[in-house]
Write an enzyme that holds these catalytic residues in place. Structure first.
Site, mmCIF file in Angstrom:
data_model
loop_
_atom_site.group_PDB
_atom_site.id
_atom_site.type_symbol
_atom_site.label_atom_id
_atom_site.label_comp_id
_atom_site.label_asym_id
_atom_site.label_seq_id
_atom_site.Cartn_x
_atom_site.Cartn_y
_atom_site.Cartn_z
ATOM 1 N N ARG A 1 -32.796 34.422 32.453
ATOM 2 C CA ARG A 1 -32.724 32.972 32.590
ATOM 3 C C ARG A 1 -31.909 32.327 31.478
ATOM 4 O O ARG A 1 -31.692 31.115 31.515
ATOM 5 C CB ARG A 1 -34.140 32.376 32.523
ATOM 6 N N ARG B 1 -38.613 21.310 34.809
ATOM 7 C CA ARG B 1 -38.198 22.697 35.066
ATOM 8 C C ARG B 1 -36.818 22.738 35.728
ATOM 9 O O ARG B 1 -36.018 23.619 35.457
ATOM 10 C CB ARG B 1 -39.237 23.417 35.937
ATOM 11 N N ARG C 1 -51.405 25.727 40.245
ATOM 12 C CA ARG C 1 -50.660 26.121 39.055
ATOM 13 C C ARG C 1 -50.589 24.946 38.079
ATOM 14 O O ARG C 1 -50.299 23.830 38.475
ATOM 15 C CB ARG C 1 -49.225 26.543 39.428
ATOM 16 N N ARG D 1 -46.043 22.374 47.401
ATOM 17 C CA ARG D 1 -46.733 23.568 46.907
ATOM 18 C C ARG D 1 -47.808 23.185 45.890
ATOM 19 O O ARG D 1 -48.876 23.793 45.830
ATOM 20 C CB ARG D 1 -45.709 24.514 46.254
ATOM 21 N N LYS E 1 -37.281 32.224 45.561
ATOM 22 C CA LYS E 1 -36.928 33.524 44.987
ATOM 23 C C LYS E 1 -38.045 34.555 45.140
ATOM 24 O O LYS E 1 -37.793 35.684 45.528
ATOM 25 C CB LYS E 1 -36.638 33.404 43.482
HETATM 26 P P1 AMP Z 1 -41.520 31.430 37.556
HETATM 27 O O1 AMP Z 1 -42.713 31.840 38.326
HETATM 28 O O2 AMP Z 1 -40.407 32.445 37.624
HETATM 29 O O3 AMP Z 1 -41.029 30.053 37.917
HETATM 30 O O4 AMP Z 1 -41.930 31.363 36.006
HETATM 31 C C1 AMP Z 1 -42.953 30.518 35.569
HETATM 32 C C2 AMP Z 1 -42.779 30.206 34.090
HETATM 33 O O5 AMP Z 1 -42.820 31.424 33.332
HETATM 34 C C3 AMP Z 1 -41.458 29.572 33.718
HETATM 35 O O6 AMP Z 1 -41.447 28.164 33.918
HETATM 36 C C4 AMP Z 1 -41.351 29.939 32.241
HETATM 37 O O7 AMP Z 1 -42.219 29.159 31.440
HETATM 38 C C5 AMP Z 1 -41.904 31.351 32.245
HETATM 39 N N1 AMP Z 1 -40.828 32.342 32.489
HETATM 40 C C6 AMP Z 1 -40.674 33.157 33.570
HETATM 41 N N2 AMP Z 1 -39.581 33.925 33.455
HETATM 42 C C7 AMP Z 1 -39.004 33.579 32.267
HETATM 43 C C8 AMP Z 1 -37.830 33.990 31.579
HETATM 44 N N3 AMP Z 1 -37.005 34.915 32.101
HETATM 45 N N4 AMP Z 1 -37.563 33.415 30.385
HETATM 46 C C9 AMP Z 1 -38.387 32.506 29.837
HETATM 47 N N5 AMP Z 1 -39.476 32.049 30.447
HETATM 48 C C10 AMP Z 1 -39.806 32.572 31.647
#
Ligand code: AMP
Length: 187
Positions: free
Chosen positions: A88, A144, A133, A127, A13
């Protein structure tokens, strides 16, 4: 153009959102990136978010929604954006609907990256070798995916019933996927 890009963790994404943002000259808004920036700056928001992120859990809706409200109120996002990683949850969908209603606008499309779950896990493990990370351990990676399936995948039905989901095959090279998205979006 107001877009969302959706798909499970590891679907690509972020990479594709950046391409679309450049192509259409619109801001890519990634809630994950905003949280990570806050974590590295040690802000109060970052300290709160980190506990959830490290465990592969979602940050609570009220925290995330408030952050997105602020971001979408900024000038560059007034007419167009691509949201990556938001909404989400069903609650976040309602909040986004409310924000857009109050602006008298609506979403133009939800790009769904369709991928094979097993290949995803492999991509994420790869990754993890280089990303550094904290949420890139195998246990957290698997968790996740489960959280995505339970909390976020149902949103595709919500947007599907509105007729705005654009399904794109997310398998293969990054460039191939980019071309598919490009072909699927209005010029
Ligand atoms: P991402 O880089 O989009 O995978 O986001 C990394 C982490 O940030 C996720 O695993 C969540 O812990 C948090 N996060 C990102 N976007 C959201 C969201 N819309 N709602 C809740 N947690 C989020």
């Amino acid at each position: 153009m107001r877009l969302i890009i959706m798909g499970p963790p590891g679907a690509g994404k972020g990479t594709q959102a950046k391409f679309i943002a450049e192509h259409f000259k619109i801001p890519a808004i990634s809630t994950g990136d905003i949280f990570r920036a806050n974590v590295s700056e040690g802000t109060e928001l970052g300290i709160e978010a980190k506990r959830y992120m490290d465990a592969g859990e979602y940050v609570p809706d009220e925290v995330t929604n408030a952050m997105v409200k602020d971001r979408l109120a900024q000038d560059d996002a007034r007419d167009a954006f691509i949201l990556d990683g938001y909404p989400r949850t069903v609650d976040q969908v309602s909040t986004l609907d409310g924000i857009l209603d109050s602006l008298g606008t609506k979403l133009d499309g939800v790009i769904e990256l369709v991928v094979d779950p097993e290949e995803l896990i492999q991509r994420l493990l790869k990754r993890a070798e280089t990303s550094g990370r904290a949420d890139d351990t195998e246990q957290v990676i698997r968790h996740r995916q489960e959280v995505y399936t339970a909390e976020t995948a149902p949103l595709l039905e919500v947007y599907g019933s509105r007729g705005i989901v654009i399904e794109v095959d997310g398998m293969g090279d990054v460039d191939e996927v980019t071309q598919r998205i490009d072909a699927a979006l209005p010029a």
